[in-house]
Design an enzyme around this catalytic site. Structure first.
Site, PDB file in Angstrom:
ATOM      1  N   HIS A 108       0.286  -9.333  -3.542  1.00 36.31           N
ATOM      2  CA  HIS A 108      -1.767  -7.672  -4.002  1.00 36.31           C
ATOM      3  C   HIS A 108      -2.776  -7.569  -2.069  1.00 36.31           C
ATOM      4  O   HIS A 108      -2.401  -7.945  -1.748  1.00 36.31           O
ATOM      5  CB  HIS A 108      -2.446  -8.779  -4.511  1.00 36.31           C
ATOM      6  CG  HIS A 108      -3.447  -9.808  -4.127  1.00 36.31           C
ATOM      7  ND1 HIS A 108      -2.625 -10.900  -3.851  1.00 36.31           N
ATOM      8  CD2 HIS A 108      -4.780  -9.883  -3.382  1.00 36.31           C
ATOM      9  CE1 HIS A 108      -3.525 -11.743  -3.291  1.00 36.31           C
ATOM     10  NE2 HIS A 108      -4.479 -10.784  -2.632  1.00 36.31           N
ATOM     11  N   ARG A 145     -13.186 -16.436   3.219  1.00 40.32           N
ATOM     12  CA  ARG A 145     -13.271 -14.932   3.571  1.00 40.32           C
ATOM     13  C   ARG A 145     -14.152 -14.678   3.630  1.00 40.32           C
ATOM     14  O   ARG A 145     -15.018 -14.486   3.049  1.00 40.32           O
ATOM     15  CB  ARG A 145     -12.016 -14.523   2.518  1.00 40.32           C
ATOM     16  CG  ARG A 145     -11.170 -13.380   3.156  1.00 40.32           C
ATOM     17  CD  ARG A 145     -10.573 -12.936   1.940  1.00 40.32           C
ATOM     18  NE  ARG A 145     -11.280 -12.050   0.418  1.00 40.32           N
ATOM     19  CZ  ARG A 145     -11.170 -12.313   0.085  1.00 40.32           C
ATOM     20  NH1 ARG A 145     -10.232 -12.337  -0.721  1.00 40.32           N
ATOM     21  NH2 ARG A 145     -12.170 -11.534  -1.089  1.00 40.32           N
ATOM     22  N   ASP A 153      -6.077  -6.340  -0.945  1.00 38.48           N
ATOM     23  CA  ASP A 153      -7.495  -6.821  -1.921  1.00 38.48           C
ATOM     24  C   ASP A 153      -8.366  -5.552  -1.892  1.00 38.48           C
ATOM     25  O   ASP A 153      -8.026  -4.602  -0.961  1.00 38.48           O
ATOM     26  CB  ASP A 153      -8.682  -7.783  -0.527  1.00 38.48           C
ATOM     27  CG  ASP A 153      -7.764  -9.332  -0.338  1.00 38.48           C
ATOM     28  OD1 ASP A 153      -6.945  -9.846  -1.896  1.00 38.48           O
ATOM     29  OD2 ASP A 153      -8.073  -9.608   1.014  1.00 38.48           O
ATOM     30  N   HIS A 155      -0.415  -9.327   0.768  1.00 41.14           N
ATOM     31  CA  HIS A 155      -0.248 -11.271   0.721  1.00 41.14           C
ATOM     32  C   HIS A 155      -0.437 -11.713  -0.769  1.00 41.14           C
ATOM     33  O   HIS A 155      -0.683 -11.545  -1.783  1.00 41.14           O
ATOM     34  CB  HIS A 155      -1.237 -11.737   2.103  1.00 41.14           C
ATOM     35  CG  HIS A 155      -2.588 -11.198   1.083  1.00 41.14           C
ATOM     36  ND1 HIS A 155      -3.434 -10.291   0.878  1.00 41.14           N
ATOM     37  CD2 HIS A 155      -3.493 -12.184   0.300  1.00 41.14           C
ATOM     38  CE1 HIS A 155      -4.731  -9.902   0.605  1.00 41.14           C
ATOM     39  NE2 HIS A 155      -4.805 -11.367   0.489  1.00 41.14           N
TER      40      HIS A 155
END
Length: 306
Positions: A132, A297, A134, A282
């Site tokens: 995917h 994150r 983000d 990723h």
């Protein structure tokens, strides 16, 4: 383009399987290779992923170091830093040097609204093990993200990134022509609706309506064409019948799975990854349970794909 013209297209080459050498370009055609002079760059692959040695992310970056890091960020697409004993505040300070930070509306928060905290164990297993990009369901998806792991499992828990410019480069020319001008719809619902009540889901769908982005975006800084659909959030190709859209998306999603386009990173405590969300997908490998994996994150707001 007429709806009939779109429906009549055939998207698949006669033989999808391709053996032999692939086009693997790290830099745009008009960019020359230049040395890095302010830190050491240790490539982890020929086109994507490099470890940076000699930079303290918790300290103040000089304009010269920041500029050279940004060049490495564009050229390698994901940068890795080891032995970075950062606080959440220092991680935020580093990320802010690349732009305004965004808040994720669905994931658990850390020390502030801009920090997303992932605590994974046998009771809260990872759901990020799908290729995917983000937040492509936003009208302006993230520019990039800074991920720091404070706890790592003894084995497993790696993350992979795929270079989606390389994925586009290697599509058959006929497929490239047929993708030109197509757009796709991106929606958060399939990924996050299970965490929301019906009332919450309705409110969030009104706040974040489905976004339509080009299937092939142009990177705003490098100018490279990049395949911009992903299995987590892309739900259909605009203007196509459902069956044709599903077939095309399945074909395009598979491009991220090709190892020549990938880099795999093995985490250690206090490792940091900084990736270009406009150029990559990723995949977080969920193979470490019941051991713990703790990460924070921070994402940098981006612009509207074109």
């Amino acid at each position: 383009m007429s709806h009939a013209a779109v429906e009549s297209r055939s998207y698949f080459p006669a033989r999808e399987l391709k053996a032999g050498a692939r086009i693997l370009k790290r830099l745009p055609d008009d960019v020359e290779e230049r040395p890095y002079t302010l830190f050491k760059v240790k490539p982890l692959g020929p086109i994507i992923g490099a470890e940076i040695e000699g930079v303290d992310l918790g300290g103040e970056l000089t304009p010269e170091v920041k500029a050279e890091l940004h060049r490495a960020f564009l050229e390698w697409k994901v940068l890795f830093f080891r032995n970075q004993s950062l606080t959440s505040g220092q991680q935020l300070q580093f990320a802010r040097q690349w732009g305004e930070l965004e808040k994720h509306p669905f994931l658990p928060r850390g020390s502030s609204e801009e920090v997303t905290r992932f605590e994974k164990n046998a009771n809260m297993t990872g759901n990020e093990n799908v290729w995917h990009t983000d937040v492509t369901w936003r009208l302006e998806p993230a520019l990039g993200s800074v991920l720091r792991l404070s706890e790592v499992p003894p084995l497993g828990g790696d993350t992979l990134w795929a270079d989606m410019a390389a994925a586009y480069d290697n599509l058959p020319e006929e497929v490239k022509r047929q993708l030109d001008g197509l757009t796709a719809v991106h929606d958060f619902t399939s990924a996050f609706s299970r965490f929301l009540s019906p009332e919450q889901l309705k409110a969030k769908q009104e706040e974040f309506p489905a976004a339509e982005h080009p299937v092939v975006r142009t990177h705003p800084e490098t100018g490279r064409k990049t395949l911009f659909v992903n299995a987590a959030f892309t739900v259909r190709i605009a203007g196509l019948e459902a069956e044709e859209s599903e077939k095309l998306l399945a074909y395009l999603f598979r491009q991220a799975h090709i190892p020549e386009y990938q880099v795999r990173f093995h985490w250690e405590p206090n490792s940091v990854a900084f990736w270009d969300n406009r150029a990559t997908q990723h995949y977080a490998v969920s193979d470490y349970f019941p051991n713990r994996r703790v990460a924070e994150r921070i994402s940098i707001a981006g612009d509207r794909p074109y």
